[in-house]
Write an enzyme that holds these catalytic residues in place. Structure first.
Site, PDB file in Angstrom:
ATOM      1  N   HIS A  13     -15.526 -21.182   6.234  1.00 23.54           N
ATOM      2  CA  HIS A  13     -15.707 -22.181   7.281  1.00 23.54           C
ATOM      3  C   HIS A  13     -16.652 -23.304   6.804  1.00 23.54           C
ATOM      4  O   HIS A  13     -16.221 -24.425   6.639  1.00 23.54           O
ATOM      5  CB  HIS A  13     -16.233 -21.490   8.560  1.00 23.54           C
ATOM      6  N   GLU A  70     -33.553 -26.930 -10.690  1.00 30.02           N
ATOM      7  CA  GLU A  70     -34.401 -27.255  -9.534  1.00 30.02           C
ATOM      8  C   GLU A  70     -34.023 -26.507  -8.254  1.00 30.02           C
ATOM      9  O   GLU A  70     -34.709 -26.625  -7.245  1.00 30.02           O
ATOM     10  CB  GLU A  70     -34.380 -28.767  -9.313  1.00 30.02           C
ATOM     11  N   HIS A 127     -18.508 -28.686   6.942  1.00 33.29           N
ATOM     12  CA  HIS A 127     -17.554 -27.881   6.167  1.00 33.29           C
ATOM     13  C   HIS A 127     -17.683 -28.247   4.690  1.00 33.29           C
ATOM     14  O   HIS A 127     -16.735 -28.763   4.080  1.00 33.29           O
ATOM     15  CB  HIS A 127     -16.139 -28.119   6.676  1.00 33.29           C
ATOM     16  N   HIS A 133     -24.258 -28.633  10.994  1.00 31.89           N
ATOM     17  CA  HIS A 133     -23.127 -27.788  10.592  1.00 31.89           C
ATOM     18  C   HIS A 133     -22.087 -28.690   9.954  1.00 31.89           C
ATOM     19  O   HIS A 133     -21.703 -29.723  10.532  1.00 31.89           O
ATOM     20  CB  HIS A 133     -22.525 -27.063  11.801  1.00 31.89           C
ATOM     21  N   GLU A 186     -20.485 -26.300  19.574  1.00 32.92           N
ATOM     22  CA  GLU A 186     -21.476 -25.408  18.963  1.00 32.92           C
ATOM     23  C   GLU A 186     -22.877 -25.646  19.540  1.00 32.92           C
ATOM     24  O   GLU A 186     -23.874 -25.298  18.908  1.00 32.92           O
ATOM     25  CB  GLU A 186     -21.518 -25.596  17.442  1.00 32.92           C
TER      26      GLU A 186
HETATM   27  O1  2HA Z   1     -17.215 -29.038  15.757  1.00 37.20           O
HETATM   28  O2  2HA Z   1     -16.828 -27.575  13.045  1.00 37.20           O
HETATM   29  O3  2HA Z   1     -17.180 -25.105  13.901  1.00 37.20           O
HETATM   30  C1  2HA Z   1     -16.162 -28.449  15.099  1.00 37.20           C
HETATM   31  C2  2HA Z   1     -16.646 -27.367  14.223  1.00 37.20           C
HETATM   32  C3  2HA Z   1     -16.920 -26.065  14.844  1.00 37.20           C
HETATM   33 ZN    ZN Z   2     -17.004 -25.963  11.758  1.00 41.16          ZN
END
Ligand code: 2HA
Ligand code: ZN
Length: 271
Positions: free
Chosen positions: A211, A170, A142, A140, A117
């Site tokens: 995701h 809050e 999950h 990023h 990414e």
């Molecule tokens: O790096 O989460 O979306 C792996 C991920 C890509």
């Molecule tokens: Zn991911």
């Protein structure tokens, strides 16, 4: 003699926040990626920055970031392993003058690459730096409950944001802009990066439905704290969902909160 980079504050903070996200269950296997803009001055105490690094081509042009240094997780690497061995699982890159490549200056094996990414991260950094010169971090992850919530709610920025604001007094103070949402997309394909970067003009956290999330901030702690706040609200949302007679913070009280804490909530969501 250069100092030991593994003892630097930036490697320690980066490893600790990644380890924390793994322990929260957000980053199974190779899930998630982090990038952190480093200042040249402290970095020069640990690395010889006059040496060229291994070139790695970008999918996008990142000229506005030319000369910037970033600490980035590696492609296919597991968050589980970063704290134990940051050098095997992350790298320090420098964006070249022309912005079409990065040089890998430290970390990873010669055949290994920064996160899949990377384009999403660099596009997001460019977008955020245009609106906030103190910006430094993109994460990023999950985030479990936020992702679950995306499976059962309308993917509407206003209703999603108001559900999150309404559940904890809050929250409107922590993310007055609300949460941005992009359509479902294939990871790492450029489109997702472009859509995410566009949302970062208005939001500090963006939902990737089914995701995870991408968030930004001026420190690792602030960025992590934002995701943690949204995630807690999503957990609350899902936990109380089966109960009738739910009470959420009213719009009037949300506006009183915003006024009391001197934040400007997103005018498209609340007046
Ligand atoms: O790096 O989460 O979306 C792996 C991920 C890509
Ligand atoms: Zn991911």
């Amino acid at each position: 003699m250069n100092k030991n980079i593994l003892e630097s504050n930036f490697i320690r903070e980066f490893s600790n926040v990644i380890d924390r996200m793994y322990l929260l269950g957000w980053d199974e296997r190779n899930a998630g990626n982090v990038s952190f803009i480093l200042d040249e001055q402290p970095l020069a105490e640990y690395l010889d920055l006059s040496k060229p690094g291994r070139l790695y081509p970008l999918q996008i042009n990142a000229k506005p970031l030319a000369g910037k240094y970033l600490l980035v997780t590696g492609s296919g690497k597991y968050f589980k392993n970063v704290k134990e061995d940051p050098k095997a699982n992350a790298c320090i890159i420098r964006v070249t003058e022309g912005g079409s490549d990065v040089e890998i200056l430290w970390g990873l094996q010669p055949h290994e690459r920064p996160t899949s990414e990377l384009s999403t991260h660099l596009a997001s950094h460019m977008s955020r730096l245009e609106v906030d010169p103190t910006h430094r971090v993109i994460i990023h992850t999950h985030a479990t409950y936020t992702n679950m919530m995306s499976a059962i709610t309308d993917l509407n920025e206003k209703s999603f944001t108001k559900a999150l604001w309404g559940l904890n007094t809050e929250n409107i103070i922590i993310f007055p802009e609300g949460i941005g949402i992009i359509p479902w997309e294939i990871p790492g394909n450029g489109i997702i990066g472009k859509n995410t970067a566009a949302k970062f003009k208005h939001f500090k956290i963006v939902l990737w439905p089914l995701h995870g999330v991408v968030a930004c901030g001026d420190t690792l702690d602030a960025t992590f704290g934002l995701i943690e706040t949204v995630e807690k609200a999503a957990m609350t949302y899902l936990t109380i969902k089966p109960y009738t007679n739910q009470k959420l913070i009213s719009d009037v009280d949300l506006m009183r909160l915003a006024k009391a804490f001197n934040v400007k909530p997103n005018e498209d969501f609340i007046q």
